[in-house]
Design a protein around this motif. Structure first.
Motif, PDB file in Angstrom:
ATOM      1  N   ILE A   1       0.846  -1.193   0.000  1.00  0.00           N
ATOM      2  CA  ILE A   1       0.000   0.000   0.000  1.00  0.00           C
ATOM      3  C   ILE A   1       0.877   1.237   0.000  1.00  0.00           C
ATOM      4  O   ILE A   1       1.849   1.326   0.754  1.00  0.00           O
ATOM      5  CB  ILE A   1      -0.918   0.037   1.245  1.00  0.00           C
ATOM      6  N   GLN A   2       0.535   2.170  -0.867  1.00  0.00           N
ATOM      7  CA  GLN A   2       1.200   3.459  -0.878  1.00  0.00           C
ATOM      8  C   GLN A   2       0.159   4.533  -0.568  1.00  0.00           C
ATOM      9  O   GLN A   2      -0.931   4.527  -1.129  1.00  0.00           O
ATOM     10  CB  GLN A   2       1.839   3.754  -2.235  1.00  0.00           C
ATOM     11  N   ILE A   3       0.492   5.456   0.317  1.00  0.00           N
ATOM     12  CA  ILE A   3      -0.384   6.564   0.675  1.00  0.00           C
ATOM     13  C   ILE A   3       0.168   7.824   0.035  1.00  0.00           C
ATOM     14  O   ILE A   3       1.364   8.123   0.159  1.00  0.00           O
ATOM     15  CB  ILE A   3      -0.453   6.767   2.213  1.00  0.00           C
ATOM     16  N   LYS A   4      -0.686   8.579  -0.652  1.00  0.00           N
ATOM     17  CA  LYS A   4      -0.320   9.867  -1.234  1.00  0.00           C
ATOM     18  C   LYS A   4      -1.318  10.900  -0.727  1.00  0.00           C
ATOM     19  O   LYS A   4      -2.505  10.618  -0.617  1.00  0.00           O
ATOM     20  CB  LYS A   4      -0.381   9.822  -2.765  1.00  0.00           C
ATOM     21  N   VAL A   5      -0.834  12.097  -0.432  1.00  0.00           N
ATOM     22  CA  VAL A   5      -1.685  13.173   0.068  1.00  0.00           C
ATOM     23  C   VAL A   5      -1.873  14.211  -1.032  1.00  0.00           C
ATOM     24  O   VAL A   5      -0.898  14.674  -1.632  1.00  0.00           O
ATOM     25  CB  VAL A   5      -1.080  13.829   1.325  1.00  0.00           C
ATOM     26  N   LEU A   6      -3.120  14.565  -1.293  1.00  0.00           N
ATOM     27  CA  LEU A   6      -3.455  15.668  -2.185  1.00  0.00           C
ATOM     28  C   LEU A   6      -3.861  16.833  -1.305  1.00  0.00           C
ATOM     29  O   LEU A   6      -4.690  16.678  -0.416  1.00  0.00           O
ATOM     30  CB  LEU A   6      -4.648  15.306  -3.080  1.00  0.00           C
ATOM     31  N   GLY A   7      -3.296  17.984  -1.538  1.00  0.00           N
ATOM     32  CA  GLY A   7      -3.683  19.143  -0.758  1.00  0.00           C
ATOM     33  C   GLY A   7      -2.489  19.857  -0.176  1.00  0.00           C
ATOM     34  O   GLY A   7      -1.345  19.452  -0.342  1.00  0.00           O
ATOM     35  N   ASP A   8      -2.784  20.928   0.531  1.00  0.00           N
ATOM     36  CA  ASP A   8      -1.771  21.815   1.070  1.00  0.00           C
ATOM     37  C   ASP A   8      -1.513  21.510   2.534  1.00  0.00           C
ATOM     38  O   ASP A   8      -2.239  21.966   3.413  1.00  0.00           O
ATOM     39  CB  ASP A   8      -2.235  23.267   0.897  1.00  0.00           C
TER      40      ASP A   8
ATOM     41  N   ASP B   1       7.096   6.692   4.376  1.00  0.00           N
ATOM     42  CA  ASP B   1       7.300   5.294   4.787  1.00  0.00           C
ATOM     43  C   ASP B   1       6.681   4.315   3.796  1.00  0.00           C
ATOM     44  O   ASP B   1       7.280   3.287   3.462  1.00  0.00           O
ATOM     45  CB  ASP B   1       6.719   5.042   6.180  1.00  0.00           C
ATOM     46  N   THR B   2       5.471   4.628   3.312  1.00  0.00           N
ATOM     47  CA  THR B   2       4.820   3.709   2.376  1.00  0.00           C
ATOM     48  C   THR B   2       5.551   3.703   1.036  1.00  0.00           C
ATOM     49  O   THR B   2       5.700   2.656   0.414  1.00  0.00           O
ATOM     50  CB  THR B   2       3.330   4.046   2.176  1.00  0.00           C
ATOM     51  N   MET B   3       6.054   4.858   0.608  1.00  0.00           N
ATOM     52  CA  MET B   3       6.802   4.917  -0.634  1.00  0.00           C
ATOM     53  C   MET B   3       8.081   4.092  -0.529  1.00  0.00           C
ATOM     54  O   MET B   3       8.410   3.309  -1.420  1.00  0.00           O
ATOM     55  CB  MET B   3       7.138   6.378  -0.970  1.00  0.00           C
ATOM     56  N   LEU B   4       8.778   4.223   0.596  1.00  0.00           N
ATOM     57  CA  LEU B   4      10.020   3.469   0.788  1.00  0.00           C
ATOM     58  C   LEU B   4       9.764   1.962   0.870  1.00  0.00           C
ATOM     59  O   LEU B   4      10.523   1.164   0.311  1.00  0.00           O
ATOM     60  CB  LEU B   4      10.751   3.954   2.040  1.00  0.00           C
ATOM     61  N   SER B   5       8.683   1.569   1.551  1.00  0.00           N
ATOM     62  CA  SER B   5       8.349   0.142   1.659  1.00  0.00           C
ATOM     63  C   SER B   5       8.017  -0.446   0.295  1.00  0.00           C
ATOM     64  O   SER B   5       8.463  -1.550  -0.041  1.00  0.00           O
ATOM     65  CB  SER B   5       7.158  -0.056   2.598  1.00  0.00           C
ATOM     66  N   CYS B   6       7.261   0.292  -0.500  1.00  0.00           N
ATOM     67  CA  CYS B   6       6.916  -0.191  -1.847  1.00  0.00           C
ATOM     68  C   CYS B   6       8.172  -0.279  -2.713  1.00  0.00           C
ATOM     69  O   CYS B   6       8.364  -1.266  -3.429  1.00  0.00           O
ATOM     70  CB  CYS B   6       5.888   0.732  -2.501  1.00  0.00           C
ATOM     71  N   GLN B   7       9.009   0.747  -2.641  1.00  0.00           N
ATOM     72  CA  GLN B   7      10.236   0.750  -3.434  1.00  0.00           C
ATOM     73  C   GLN B   7      11.148  -0.408  -3.033  1.00  0.00           C
ATOM     74  O   GLN B   7      11.716  -1.082  -3.881  1.00  0.00           O
ATOM     75  CB  GLN B   7      10.980   2.078  -3.274  1.00  0.00           C
ATOM     76  N   LYS B   8      11.261  -0.659  -1.749  1.00  0.00           N
ATOM     77  CA  LYS B   8      12.105  -1.762  -1.258  1.00  0.00           C
ATOM     78  C   LYS B   8      11.590  -3.096  -1.795  1.00  0.00           C
ATOM     79  O   LYS B   8      12.367  -3.920  -2.288  1.00  0.00           O
ATOM     80  CB  LYS B   8      12.102  -1.766   0.269  1.00  0.00           C
ATOM     81  N   ARG B   9      10.280  -3.300  -1.711  1.00  0.00           N
ATOM     82  CA  ARG B   9       9.702  -4.554  -2.193  1.00  0.00           C
ATOM     83  C   ARG B   9       9.930  -4.725  -3.690  1.00  0.00           C
ATOM     84  O   ARG B   9      10.315  -5.793  -4.172  1.00  0.00           O
ATOM     85  CB  ARG B   9       8.201  -4.596  -1.901  1.00  0.00           C
ATOM     86  N   ILE B  10       9.729  -3.670  -4.450  1.00  0.00           N
ATOM     87  CA  ILE B  10       9.901  -3.748  -5.905  1.00  0.00           C
ATOM     88  C   ILE B  10      11.367  -3.969  -6.259  1.00  0.00           C
ATOM     89  O   ILE B  10      11.683  -4.764  -7.141  1.00  0.00           O
ATOM     90  CB  ILE B  10       9.352  -2.481  -6.579  1.00  0.00           C
ATOM     91  N   ASN B  11      12.258  -3.270  -5.567  1.00  0.00           N
ATOM     92  CA  ASN B  11      13.689  -3.441  -5.855  1.00  0.00           C
ATOM     93  C   ASN B  11      14.160  -4.865  -5.570  1.00  0.00           C
ATOM     94  O   ASN B  11      15.064  -5.360  -6.237  1.00  0.00           O
ATOM     95  CB  ASN B  11      14.522  -2.440  -5.061  1.00  0.00           C
TER      96      ASN B  11
END
Length: 191
Positions: A13-20, A40-50
């Protein structure tokens, strides 16, 4: 909660925030936690994919994972998001890019097209919605995805969000299936 934490830790799961999030009305602790969750979610996804496909680029310029990583669920949280503010910020960024010479118009008259402005929206990495469902009997967009909703079909339900169940969704999708999508074009008339 345990499933969510495991899914995030394992890079599903990756979480992205839209907004200010820089708005002073957002408490500092909330801002920090949201930024940490996003990172954290971006790093976890990147680690798994790598681990499964080393030496490849799996993210676009926004930090979202590319289409070929379909097993990653990306959840977008609209926090302090407003369509007008998004358009205004995009216009300001575009003007700065033009003023600095970073962007040169490809049009002979020096004009800028929709595509150039779209590249500066915080929603640039999202596809435009095909269907927007508004619950609670309201018949307005309330400043939500104003640019992106240009050709979306708008479905209005009297049901409040907590009551909008599978049957209500099925009804909305059946209604959507009857729509003739023209994307701004004219309705064809049979002669």
């Amino acid at each position: 909660v345990r499933y969510r934490d495991t899914a995030i830790r394992e890079g599903n799961i990756q979480i992205k925030v839209l907004g200010d999030l820089d708005d002073e009305r957002i408490p500092e602790g909330t801002r920090r936690e949201l930024q940490k969750l996003e990172n954290d979610t971006m790093l976890s996804c990147q680690k798994r994919i790598n681990q499964s496909t080393p030496n490849t680029t799996n993210q676009d310029e926004s930090g979202s994972f590319k289409e070929d990583n379909r097993d990653i669920l990306t959840i977008y949280l609209a926090i302090n998001y407003g369509g007008r503010a998004d358009i205004l910020n995009a216009a300001q960024k575009l003007a700065q890019s033009i003023a600095s010479g970073e962007i040169l118009s490809s049009n002979p008259d020096g004009s800028i097209n929709e595509s150039e402005l779209s590249k500066h929206l915080c929603t640039r990495h999202l596809p435009d919605p095909d269907l927007i469902i508004r619950t609670g009997g309201e018949k307005r967009l309330s400043n939500f995805l104003l640019w992106n909703a240009a050709y979306a079909e708008l479905y209005f339900s009297e049901l409040l969000w907590p009551d909008f169940d599978d049957d209500a969704l099925e009804e909305a999708l059946l209604w959507y299936g009857t729509r003739n999508r023209r994307f701004g074009g004219r309705k064809e008339v049979e002669l």
